[in-house]
Design an enzyme around this catalytic site. Structure first.
Site, PDB file in Angstrom:
ATOM      1  CG  PHE A 120      17.760  59.671   9.172  1.00  0.00           C
ATOM      2  CD1 PHE A 120      18.679  58.890   8.501  1.00  0.00           C
ATOM      3  CD2 PHE A 120      16.566  59.991   8.528  1.00  0.00           C
ATOM      4  CE1 PHE A 120      18.416  58.429   7.202  1.00  0.00           C
ATOM      5  CE2 PHE A 120      16.302  59.531   7.240  1.00  0.00           C
ATOM      6  CZ  PHE A 120      17.223  58.744   6.583  1.00  0.00           C
ATOM      7  CG  ASP A 162      13.882  66.878   9.632  1.00  0.00           C
ATOM      8  OD1 ASP A 162      12.684  66.598   9.416  1.00  0.00           O
ATOM      9  OD2 ASP A 162      14.835  66.268   9.103  1.00  0.00           O
ATOM     10  CE  LYS A 219      10.160  59.424   6.776  1.00  0.00           C
ATOM     11  NZ  LYS A 219      11.338  59.891   7.498  1.00  0.00           N
TER      12      LYS A 219
HETATM   13  C1  LIG Z   1      12.578  60.253   6.786  1.00  0.00           C
HETATM   14  C2  LIG Z   1      13.221  61.507   7.233  1.00  0.00           C
HETATM   15  C3  LIG Z   1      13.865  62.365   6.327  1.00  0.00           C
HETATM   16  C4  LIG Z   1      14.057  62.018   4.872  1.00  0.00           C
HETATM   17  O1  LIG Z   1      12.857  61.819   4.181  1.00  0.00           O
HETATM   18  P1  LIG Z   1      12.874  61.046   2.770  1.00  0.00           P
HETATM   19  O2  LIG Z   1      11.472  61.242   2.257  1.00  0.00           O
HETATM   20  O3  LIG Z   1      13.205  59.626   3.035  1.00  0.00           O
HETATM   21  O4  LIG Z   1      13.882  61.720   1.924  1.00  0.00           O
HETATM   22  C5  LIG Z   1      14.383  63.548   6.813  1.00  0.00           C
HETATM   23  N1  LIG Z   1      14.296  63.866   8.104  1.00  0.00           N
HETATM   24  C6  LIG Z   1      13.684  63.073   9.003  1.00  0.00           C
HETATM   25  C7  LIG Z   1      13.600  63.490  10.434  1.00  0.00           C
HETATM   26  C8  LIG Z   1      13.147  61.850   8.608  1.00  0.00           C
HETATM   27  O5  LIG Z   1      12.591  61.032   9.506  1.00  0.00           O
END
Ligand SMILES: *Cc1c(COP(=O)(O)O)cnc(C)c1O
Length: 404
Positions: A142, A227, A256
């Protein structure tokens, strides 16, 4: 349900697009690990806005910095310099041990930006023929919701009716080094990996996997992009999960919690060889690096510099893991835990993850299911041991009640 609560929900359902299925509660305020609803009921927050609120709701230091900055200067765009942007990018680059920061706003923008920059590096530095670059990605990933990013999602709900998709991504099973090695060719510019797959249910990498990715990337001159948007900034007990695997990626993606639970702030952090390929006009964002976000982002880095919250996450995480492990066979089939972050698989006979979360809500705990039978637990890192125990007691009661 109280009529004010019902009214507020009805309004959202009528005028808001239905792309979420919220728990039936209307929140009006938050403090630390606690949320309060419109009727004054209090809940322990075990979601933390998907880890955007690692430092707690209304964190006093972050609110102070944000308020002061808000009263002075919020937005300039990067057509000019601001006095908060420099301190932010320097502090973040140092925290990551990297040369440079590309600021964006949401997580997916950081991911998109990194994909662009990795391709650019591939063409301009590595020497890949134009438009031939490929990027290796993990199944079950994700990384956000834009068309390019969902182009390599294998979640049907995320991709249905959104094609055509962006080419240039090669999916391999998460944890499978042989598959990565086999998928790589001379045009591979990057391997994109979540060090811990959060949305997939807090899936930890197999032993040696991240070190193996690092090795493959180095030996084939490919960028390792980690990520850490959800796993980073203290959630797992260290600033980055990669530390626990003894690995330094070429690029960190952060988001985040970088915005302190106050504003959206994300970043691509890497070395000059990679981020230095960007010249004026080649990438941008109206809000990226704005004075307010930069002030909050810098305060977040300062909170992390002491290591206190990471230690707290580690220590309380051991307790969380012990208590969750004791539930296996009592309504829980499996638990994956790292720091203050857990994926808890619920015995199907007890109901769906969603049904368990609704029962938890009734007992004053807010948590969210992911992928059917899994509940993800991710309280703010400022939570106390007593608060943690209170929520775990509630989970125990809920499991017993669901089994009865
Ligand atoms: C939440 C998340 C994203 C996307 O972040 P948004 O601020 O919702 O666009 C990307 N990568 C990971 C691992 C995430 O948990």
């Amino acid at each position: 349900m109280d009529s004010r609560q019902a009214q507020a929900i009805e309004q959202v359902e009528q005028y808001g697009a239905h792309n979420y299925h919220p728990l039936p509660v209307v929140i009006t305020s938050g403090c630390g690990a606690w949320l309060t609803d419109i009727d004054g009921n209090r809940y322990l927050d075990f979601l933390s806005a998907y880890s955007a609120v690692n430092f707690g709701h209304s964190n006093p230091e972050l609110v102070r910095v944000a308020t002061e900055q808000l009263q002075r200067l919020a937005i300039t765009s990067r057509a000019v310099y601001s006095d908060t942007f420099g301190p932010f990018v320097e502090a973040l680059a140092r925290l990551c041990g990297k040369d440079m920061v590309l600021p964006m706003n949401t997580g997916v923008e950081a991911v998109e930006s990194a994909l662009k920059v990795a391709r650019k590096w591939g063409y301009e530095v590595k020497g890949v023929p134009q438009d031939q670059a490929n990027i290796i990605v993990m199944e079950g990933n994700f990384h956000g919701r834009t068309i390019s990013v969902i182009s390599f999602s294998n979640d049907d709900a995320a991709t249905e009716s959104y094609g055509p998709f962006t080419p240039g991504f090669v999916p391999v099973p998460y944890g499978d080094l042989d598959a990565i090695a086999a998928a790589m060719d001379d045009n591979t510019v990057a391997i994109l990996v979540e060090p811990v797959q959060g949305e997939a249910g807090v899936i930890l990498p197999p032993e040696g996997f991240l070190a193996g990715v690092r090795e493959l990337a180095t030996s084939r001159r490919v960028l390792m992009i980690a990520d850490e948007i959800q796993s980073g900034l203290g959630r797992t007990g260290t600033t980055f999960y990669c530390e626990q695997a003894g690995v330094v990626p070429d690029i960190y993606l952060l988001g985040k919690a970088l915005g302190g639970g106050i504003v959206p702030v994300s970043a691509v952090v890497g070395d000059a060889e990679v981020l230095g390929t960007l010249r004026p006009g080649q990438h941008g964002s109206t809000f990226g690096g704005n004075p307010l976000g930069a002030a909050v982002g810098r305060a977040v880095v300062e909170l992390l510099e002491t290591g206190e919250l990471q230690a707290r996450s580690r220590e309380l995480g051991v307790h969380l893991q012990e208590r969750l492990a004791a539930l296996i066979g009592r309504g829980v089939t499996a638990v994956r835990c790292v720091g203050l972050w857990a994926g808890v698989d619920i015995e199907p006979a007890l109901g769906t993850g969603r049904a368990i979360c609704e029962r938890l809500l009734a007992r004053g705990v807010i948590a969210k299911d992911t992928h059917g039978q899994t509940i993800r637990l991710a309280p703010p890192l400022v939570i106390t041991r007593e608060e943690l125990d209170q929520a775990l007691d509630a989970l125990e009661s809920v499991l017993a009640e669901a089994a009865a």
